[in-house]
Design an enzyme around this catalytic site. Structure first.
Site, short mmCIF file in Angstrom:
data_model
loop_
_atom_site.label_atom_id
_atom_site.label_comp_id
_atom_site.label_asym_id
_atom_site.label_seq_id
_atom_site.Cartn_x
_atom_site.Cartn_y
_atom_site.Cartn_z
N ASP A 104 0.79 -1.25 -0.01
CA ASP A 104 -0.02 -0.12 -0.01
C ASP A 104 0.91 1.20 -0.13
O ASP A 104 0.38 2.35 -0.40
CB ASP A 104 -0.86 -0.02 1.27
N HIS A 110 -4.17 9.55 6.54
CA HIS A 110 -3.96 8.08 7.21
C HIS A 110 -2.62 8.01 7.79
O HIS A 110 -2.58 7.04 8.85
CB HIS A 110 -3.98 7.11 6.10
N GLY A 155 -2.14 3.44 4.41
CA GLY A 155 -3.27 4.13 3.35
C GLY A 155 -2.85 5.03 2.37
O GLY A 155 -3.36 6.07 2.02
N ASP A 209 -12.08 10.97 -3.42
CA ASP A 209 -12.58 9.54 -3.71
C ASP A 209 -14.26 9.27 -3.16
O ASP A 209 -14.71 8.21 -3.54
CB ASP A 209 -11.78 8.66 -3.10
N TYR A 233 -9.04 8.66 -6.92
CA TYR A 233 -8.33 7.70 -7.78
C TYR A 233 -9.04 7.64 -9.40
O TYR A 233 -8.35 6.74 -10.07
CB TYR A 233 -8.41 6.30 -7.18
#
EC number: 3.5.1.98
Length: 426
Positions: free
Chosen positions: A95, A137, A145, A261, A300
């Protein structure tokens, strides 16, 4: 009502040229697309445009552990395999990959949010924008994240030097866990996060029952939502909660994380928000006329991220934008209709009226436990600091002055560049 808001906008072209990897959903290239769309609409002429300083490790260590910052500085794609224990300890890997110029990327987006907070503190602007920021995050000692350094926490710490209370609002589809965790035990920051919760959706936190602890009890507000929320439900809930929060908490400054997002058709999202629905939150917060720091966040489907943050820049500038996208270096991404606005989505809305009512009632009930605006005995304001990570005496003074003056210059000529690598046009 202020006659005209003064807006500071922070951007460094290098932030959009890094590459997380071929299959990674995070595409910093979206920041170049956003910037060029802002230029195409002529919005830069209505703002002060700044290239931010690169945050020094000691600035990052105002929140993050020094050993974590030092490791981020040291690690690179060539040597990462030599440090398997540290990679695991700091949660670097799939990630949060190690990529070329990773630390400089962190320095730029974090430096921009710190600079934005300082300009607000010094009353040099009313609103400060850093679309590269909002990496909510990242934790004190580890990445999470897609986030390495938590610029939001650093910006809020800067604002707390001048303001007894700071309100943090997060409209990313993911819970703003890193910011909430950083301020979970204090009443000097109220965090309010609107996000998808349940079905093991990342990061798995953000239940309505998470309300803060000790001095921070009732100062963390979570609005857990289900798949498919639409503009009308989201905006009604947002207005009801945020208006009450501002009335009771009376913040001296607001930080608004505008993760895109939460838009319909995002690659990782599950909401039905149109760009107008998302932007309505920005418009609503702006109306309070409280010093405002606005950042990006997730997002994204990159052409929609660029659309969204351009529309929201227009809203912060009180400028209506024509729906037909003007020619720009990334025009091909906006076909086939080349329109600025995108409609809401068609995912089934699992947020029933009774569910929304229950969540709203719980949150408004918790707000009743808060004293009006907790009083804070403000100490002498600590100074802003730029602490270099090099020996000043060993640098060529002409080069040093030139670099610093360039970094502070408004509307640098080389911001209007072309030629960005993305390696992944998806």
């Amino acid at each position: 009502m202020r006659s005209k808001d003064k807006i500071s906008y922070f951007y460094d072209g290098d932030v959009g040229s890094v590459y997380f990897g071929p299959n990674h959903p995070m595409k910093p290239h979206r920041l170049c697309m956003t910037h060029h769309l802002i230029l195409a609409y002529g919005l830069h002429s209505k703002m002060e445009v700044y290239r931010p300083h690169k945050a020094y490790p000691i600035e990052m260590a105002q929140f993050h552990s020094p050993d974590y910052v030092e490791f981020l500085q040291r690690i690179n794609p060539e040597n990462k395999d030599l440090f398997p224990n540290e990679m695991a300890r700091y949660n670097l890997g799939e990630d949060c990959p190690v990529f070329e110029d990773m630390f400089e990327f962190c320095q730029i987006y974090a430096g921009a949010t710190i600079d934005a907070a300082r300009r607000l503190n010094n009353k040099l602007c009313d609103i400060a924008i850093n679309w590269a920021g909002g990496l909510h995050h990242a934790k004190k000692c580890d990445a999470s994240g897609f986030c390495y350094i938590n610029d939001l926490v650093l910006g809020i710490l800067e604002l707390l030097k001048h303001h007894p209370r700071v309100l943090y609002i997060d409209i990313d589809v993911h819970h703003g866990d890193g910011v909430e965790e950083a301020f979970y035990f204090t009443d000097r920051v109220m965090t309010v996060s609107f996000h998808k919760f349940g079905d093991k959706f990342f990061p798995g936190t953000g239940d309505v029952k998470e309300i803060g602890e000790r001095e921070g009890k009732f100062y963390a507000i979570n609005v857990p939502l289900r798949d498919g929320i639409d503009d009308s439900s989201f905006n009604r809930l947002f207005r009801a909660i945020i208006s009450k929060v501002v009335e009771i908490y009376q913040p001296g400054a607001i930080v608004l994380q505008c993760g895109a997002d939460s838009l319909a058709r995002d690659r990782l999202g599950c909401f039905n928000l149109s760009i107008d629905g998302h932007a309505e939150c920005v418009k609503f917060v702006k109306k309070f006329n409280i010093p405002l720091l606005v950042t990006g966040g997730g997002g994204y489907t990159k052409e929609n991220v660029a659309r969204c943050w351009t529309v929201e820049t227009g809203i912060l500038l009180d400028t209506e934008l024509p729906n037909e996208i003007p020619d720009n270096d990334y025009i091909k991404y906006f076909g086939p209709d080349y329109s600025l606005k995108i409609p809401g989505g068609h995912i089934e809305n699992l947020n029933t009226k009774s569910y929304i009512s229950t969540i709203k009632a719980q949150i408004l009930d918790n707000l009743r436990y808060i004293q009006h605006a907790p009083s804070v005995q403000m100490q002498e304001v600590p100074p802003d600091f730029y602490i270099p990570d090099f020996d000043e005496d060993e640098r060529n003074p002409d080069v040093r002055v030139d670099q610093r003056s360039r970094d502070k210059q408004i509307q640098r000529d080389d911001e209007y560049f072309d030629g960005d690598k993305d390696n992944d046009a998806s």
